[in-house]
Design a protein around this motif. Sequence first.
Motif, short mmCIF file in Angstrom:
data_model
loop_
_atom_site.label_atom_id
_atom_site.label_comp_id
_atom_site.label_asym_id
_atom_site.label_seq_id
_atom_site.Cartn_x
_atom_site.Cartn_y
_atom_site.Cartn_z
N MET A 269 0.82 -1.21 0.00
CA MET A 269 0.00 0.00 0.00
C MET A 269 0.86 1.26 0.00
SD MET A 269 -2.91 1.28 2.72
CE MET A 269 -4.03 -0.05 2.34
N LYS A 270 1.98 1.22 0.74
CA LYS A 270 2.84 2.40 0.84
C LYS A 270 3.37 2.79 -0.53
CE LYS A 270 6.88 4.31 3.16
NZ LYS A 270 7.40 4.90 1.90
N VAL A 271 3.79 1.80 -1.33
CA VAL A 271 4.32 2.09 -2.66
C VAL A 271 3.23 2.71 -3.54
CG1 VAL A 271 5.24 1.08 -4.77
CG2 VAL A 271 6.07 0.28 -2.54
N ALA A 272 2.03 2.15 -3.50
CA ALA A 272 0.92 2.69 -4.30
C ALA A 272 0.58 4.10 -3.85
CB ALA A 272 -0.29 1.77 -4.19
N ALA A 273 0.60 4.34 -2.53
CA ALA A 273 0.31 5.68 -2.01
C ALA A 273 1.38 6.67 -2.44
CB ALA A 273 0.20 5.64 -0.49
N ASP A 274 2.64 6.26 -2.37
CA ASP A 274 3.73 7.14 -2.80
C ASP A 274 3.61 7.48 -4.28
OD1 ASP A 274 4.78 7.17 -0.27
OD2 ASP A 274 6.30 5.64 -0.66
N ASN A 275 3.13 6.51 -5.07
CA ASN A 275 2.94 6.75 -6.51
C ASN A 275 1.81 7.74 -6.76
OD1 ASN A 275 5.01 5.00 -7.22
ND2 ASN A 275 3.64 3.24 -7.46
N ALA A 276 0.81 7.76 -5.86
CA ALA A 276 -0.34 8.64 -6.04
C ALA A 276 -0.07 10.06 -5.55
CB ALA A 276 -1.55 8.06 -5.31
N ARG A 277 0.88 10.24 -4.66
CA ARG A 277 1.08 11.56 -4.05
C ARG A 277 1.40 12.67 -5.06
NH1 ARG A 277 0.28 10.74 1.03
NH2 ARG A 277 1.11 8.87 2.07
N PRO A 278 2.24 12.42 -6.08
CA PRO A 278 2.50 13.51 -7.04
C PRO A 278 1.22 14.00 -7.72
CG PRO A 278 4.14 11.79 -7.27
CD PRO A 278 3.11 11.25 -6.34
N PHE A 279 0.28 13.10 -7.97
CA PHE A 279 -0.99 13.52 -8.58
C PHE A 279 -1.72 14.47 -7.65
CE2 PHE A 279 -5.60 12.83 -8.51
CZ PHE A 279 -5.93 13.41 -9.74
N PHE A 280 -1.83 14.12 -6.37
CA PHE A 280 -2.55 14.99 -5.44
C PHE A 280 -1.81 16.30 -5.21
CE2 PHE A 280 -4.73 11.03 -4.68
CZ PHE A 280 -6.04 11.44 -4.49
#
Length: 208
Positions: A1-12
């Motif tokens: 989950m942490k990797v997926a969340a880190d991947n999403a952060r630039p979008f937000f």
Amino acid sequence: MKVAADNARPFFSSLDSTPPLDSDRNNILSAYRRLLARTLQDGIHDLAGLKSFIRNEDAVFRTFLTHLNDLAGEDMSDISKDTEQCCSRVFIAAENEEISYRDAMIYMAMRTNRRLIQNAAVCLKDIREDRIKSKSQAWGYACMMLQPYISMDGICAVLLSDAEKEELRRIAEQTPAAFARLGDILQSDMENPDELPATLMEIYIQRL
């Protein structure tokens, strides 16, 4: 989950690069309704579509918040209902394997975090600037101030960024003074305005 969340952060993080709409209090509600209606009509069928919805909704929501104080008393139940339906479409897409359930969960949780923090920050600003005059507004703002602490589930809490944690800390530091100001407005309705936070929490628990 942490990797997926880190991947999403630039979008937000990129969402702030999209400016709020140039819209008054009446037009922003119309724009909000059009966005939701279009989303319900077209559906959300992949991650790109989910990102597009979040980006467009974020700009509309931030514009809505600039008029928050002026919208007291407006019936926005249809907007709430359609927003819930749009969110449901995301998880329907996950069930249909158009979007991974992990992405649906992470993007929607991070969307929730962003909205709750933005809303609480605007409430603090309006209270600080003495824009709350009526008792109904005061109750509404008090409830919104509590939302980050009663609406975030465990997943939302885990996905908070360091910046969001710091913003929540800042909001928490300012909340007692904000509640004191709201208590002044509500004091004729309460024997002890200092009990406002506990009273609101009791109301929330009773509604569960």
